[in-house]
Design an enzyme around this catalytic site. Structure first.
Site, PDB file in Angstrom:
ATOM      1  CD  GLU A   1      28.645  22.781  38.495  1.00 15.42           C
ATOM      2  OE1 GLU A   1      29.402  22.558  37.419  1.00 15.42           O
ATOM      3  OE2 GLU A   1      27.422  22.731  38.573  1.00 15.42           O
TER       4      GLU A   1
ATOM      5  CG  ASP B   1      24.457  19.134  38.876  1.00 15.30           C
ATOM      6  OD1 ASP B   1      25.655  19.032  38.173  1.00 15.30           O
ATOM      7  OD2 ASP B   1      23.325  19.542  38.538  1.00 15.30           O
TER       8      ASP B   1
HETATM    9  C1  LM2 Z   1      25.660  20.644  35.754  1.00 11.91           C
HETATM   10  N1  LM2 Z   1      26.399  21.422  36.763  1.00 11.91           N
HETATM   11  O1  LM2 Z   1      25.844  22.494  37.040  1.00 11.91           O
HETATM   12  C2  LM2 Z   1      26.518  19.644  35.310  1.00 11.91           C
HETATM   13  O2  LM2 Z   1      27.966  19.449  35.571  1.00 11.91           O
HETATM   14  C3  LM2 Z   1      26.340  19.440  33.989  1.00 11.91           C
HETATM   15  O3  LM2 Z   1      26.797  18.427  33.189  1.00 11.91           O
HETATM   16  C4  LM2 Z   1      24.712  19.522  33.318  1.00 11.91           C
HETATM   17  O4  LM2 Z   1      24.469  19.582  32.017  1.00 11.91           O
HETATM   18  C5  LM2 Z   1      24.034  20.381  34.062  1.00 11.91           C
HETATM   19  N2  LM2 Z   1      24.545  21.178  35.324  1.00 11.91           N
HETATM   20  C6  LM2 Z   1      22.466  20.003  34.524  1.00 11.91           C
HETATM   21  O5  LM2 Z   1      22.943  19.100  35.575  1.00 11.91           O
HETATM   22  C7  LM2 Z   1      24.270  18.240  31.145  1.00 11.91           C
HETATM   23  C8  LM2 Z   1      24.728  18.596  30.040  1.00 11.91           C
HETATM   24  C9  LM2 Z   1      23.365  19.242  29.476  1.00 11.91           C
HETATM   25  C10 LM2 Z   1      22.322  18.505  29.426  1.00 11.91           C
HETATM   26  C11 LM2 Z   1      21.940  18.298  31.073  1.00 11.91           C
HETATM   27  C12 LM2 Z   1      20.622  17.767  31.257  1.00 11.91           C
HETATM   28  O6  LM2 Z   1      25.907  19.398  29.793  1.00 11.91           O
HETATM   29  O7  LM2 Z   1      23.751  19.606  27.734  1.00 11.91           O
HETATM   30  O8  LM2 Z   1      21.197  19.298  28.578  1.00 11.91           O
HETATM   31  O9  LM2 Z   1      23.011  17.712  31.391  1.00 11.91           O
HETATM   32  O10 LM2 Z   1      20.595  16.242  30.570  1.00 11.91           O
HETATM   33  C13 LM2 Z   1      20.338  18.396  27.688  1.00 11.91           C
HETATM   34  C14 LM2 Z   1      20.455  19.064  26.610  1.00 11.91           C
HETATM   35  C15 LM2 Z   1      19.645  20.374  26.434  1.00 11.91           C
HETATM   36  C16 LM2 Z   1      18.463  20.271  26.809  1.00 11.91           C
HETATM   37  C17 LM2 Z   1      18.391  19.556  28.406  1.00 11.91           C
HETATM   38  C18 LM2 Z   1      16.924  19.474  28.853  1.00 11.91           C
HETATM   39  O11 LM2 Z   1      21.937  19.148  25.890  1.00 11.91           O
HETATM   40  O12 LM2 Z   1      19.700  20.784  25.209  1.00 11.91           O
HETATM   41  O13 LM2 Z   1      17.721  21.542  26.997  1.00 11.91           O
HETATM   42  O14 LM2 Z   1      19.088  18.477  28.320  1.00 11.91           O
HETATM   43  O15 LM2 Z   1      16.136  18.414  27.785  1.00 11.91           O
HETATM   44  C19 LM2 Z   1      16.618  21.888  26.297  1.00 11.91           C
END
Ligand code: LM2
Ligand code: CA
Length: 461
Positions: free
Chosen positions: A224, A190
């Site tokens: 990735e 990832d």
């Molecule tokens: C990836 N690949 O590089 C994953 O495919 C993707 O799904 C992940 O994002 C990302 N990298 C981190 O592993 C997802 C999602 C984000 C989410 C993160 C962490 O798309 O929206 O972020 O997982 O859970 C969330 C909140 C964001 C916040 C963050 C940290 O949406 O607003 O940022 O958590 O608290 C302050």
């Protein structure tokens, strides 16, 4: 090569996004093994944050807080081990989505406990990492044109591991080797682009050999990397395969627009095919940048079928669940955030990999044969041979495509694996008679016909 792609005759990956371990095991036995899928990409198995206040979004899994596998959302460590064993018995590998770039961020709940009960706070994971194990750039990546920032600052506020340190490299590798010891055969790394190349190399070089049933070599690794002008896939291919997002955009737009006649050359100019993992959609693009997804029905299934028929890259089939309203919505779950077992016939599980299961047998049977004998009819129709081993016709228009196709297939009765499966000699699809190398078909609107020599002779209409 140290990290060769899985053997060409069973290389298809299916991403069973957010599935429980016991449901993955059942799918390996009932569907994936019999149809020749090579591997399952499972969701991250390590302990993660629990965001009850936000309704347990799917992405809590991408904020790890320890390397324990007693992560209750999809099952216990024992359930995970059982899944790996049962899938291996069914001939299917498990690839783990491994988060190596970061730990948790500053979400609605900045401190523990995690899904397995561990306490933590951002930059402090007791017994694993303390503040000195994270980089000094404790702010979001702001300038995506600055490679150093992309690799050393924080991705959406997630605490960025100092992967240049031996402690972090050893600890990450110990986690991955725990999984290899269980029988895991490969990894999706990832956010690999956010880890400096040398650090990925250092971690990958620490990996143990996989289970003897898988040949005992090094684990399969695909990274990735969302390539852009700052960081390309080429910097990461020395360490393993890479995701090819341009393929995703090319095939999705082509099928969405109904302009598929030119696709025999799909992949030309991209990452070399023996290094590229390809897909129509993934769990991020289907939410943040949808072009063609499970919500598009037959045209999307057709694109995934085409990907399996075409020789470029290592294909990764998506298997989704639906959501309405927020893209944060998690999978079907109980009130405590524990994921429900998958039920493909009800609820929100789409299980679109089942619609293309027959095409996996096509891919396996035509391995080693290039594309030839291309036929088109307007912009929306394309048929081609895979040598004397297979023939497939794709119709991305709203009306049936009826014609006689000339092939190099041996004469006989063939199961149409684009519209069903051929397992243990049983065809549950229409069949076609090839005579003097020719067959006449009516390729359905937004559908396909696919014949191969591995599904010959014993069809029952
Ligand atoms: C990836 N690949 O590089 C994953 O495919 C993707 O799904 C992940 O994002 C990302 N990298 C981190 O592993 C997802 C999602 C984000 C989410 C993160 C962490 O798309 O929206 O972020 O997982 O859970 C969330 C909140 C964001 C916040 C963050 C940290 O949406 O607003 O940022 O958590 O608290 C302050
Ligand atoms: Ca980083």
């Amino acid at each position: 090569p140290a990290h060769a792609a899985p053997s060409g005759d069973r290389d298809v990956i299916v991403h069973l996004f957010q599935w429980r371990w016991e449901s993955v095991a059942e799918e390996c036995e009932s569907t994936l093994g019999p149809n020749g899928f090579g591997a399952v990409q499972v969701s991250p198995p390590q302990e993660h944050v629990v965001l009850s206040g936000q309704g347990y979004p799917w992405w809590q899994d991408y904020q790890p807080v320890s390397y324990r596998l007693d992560q209750t959302r999809r099952g216990t460590r024992a359930d995970f081990v059982d899944m790996v064993d049962r899938c291996r018995d069914a001939g299917v590998k498990i690839y783990v989505d491994a988060i190596i770039n970061h730990m948790s961020g500053t979400g609605s709940i900045g401190a523990g406990p995690g899904s397995a009960g561990s306490s933590y706070s951002k930059y402090d994971y007791p017994g694993i990492y303390q503040s000195q194990h994270f980089g000094d750039c404790r702010r979001d990546i702001a300038n995506w044109n600055d490679k150093w920032e992309v690799q050393n600052c924080e991705l959406v506020g997630l605490s960025d591991l100092d992967t240049s340190s031996d402690h972090v490299r050893d600890r990450v590798a110990a986690y991955l080797n725990d999984l290899v010891g269980i029988g895991v055969a490969g990894f999706r790394l990832d956010a690999a682009k956010h880890v400096p190349e040398a650090d990925v190399q250092a971690i990958v070089s620490r990996l143990d050999d996989v289970h003897a049933d898988w040949g005992g070599g090094k684990p399969y690794v695909f990274q990735e990397v969302i390539a852009d002008g700052t960081i390309g896939t080429g910097s990461y291919t020395p360490m393993g395969d890479v995701t090819e997002f341009q393929y995703h955009r090319d095939i999705s737009h082509a099928f969405d627009d109904g302009n598929i006649a030119h696709l025999s050359g799909l992949g030309g100019g991209l990452t070399p095919g023996d290094k590229a993992v390809v897909f129509v959609a993934n769990h991020d693009t289907q939410r943040s940048d949808p072009i063609l997804t499970h919500t598009d029905g037959a045209r999307y299934d057709l694109a995934q079928s085409f990907m399996l028929a075409h020789p470029y890259g290592t294909p990764k089939v998506m298997s989704s669940y639906t959501w309405s309203g927020s893209t944060d919505t998690g999978p079907p779950m109980s009130a405590d955030g524990t994921t429900d077992p998958t039920d493909c016939s009800a609820s929100r599980w789409v299980c679109e990999h089942r619609a293309v299961a027959g095409m996996v047998s096509f891919r396996n049977a035509v391995d080693g044969h290039g594309i030839g004998g291309t036929v088109t009819d307007g912009d929306g129709r394309l048929a081609f041979a895979r040598g004397s081993a297979g023939y497939a016709a794709f119709n991305a228009t709203g009306s049936a495509w009826t014609r006689t196709f000339s092939t190099d297939l041996p004469d006989g009765t063939y199961c149409d694996v684009a519209n069903g499966t051929f397992v243990d000699g049983v065809c549950d699809a229409p069949s076609y008679e090839v005579s003097d190398g020719r067959f006449t078909a009516s390729v359905p609107a937004n559908g396909a016909v696919a014949l191969h020599v591995g599904a010959l002779g014993e069809c029952e209409d």
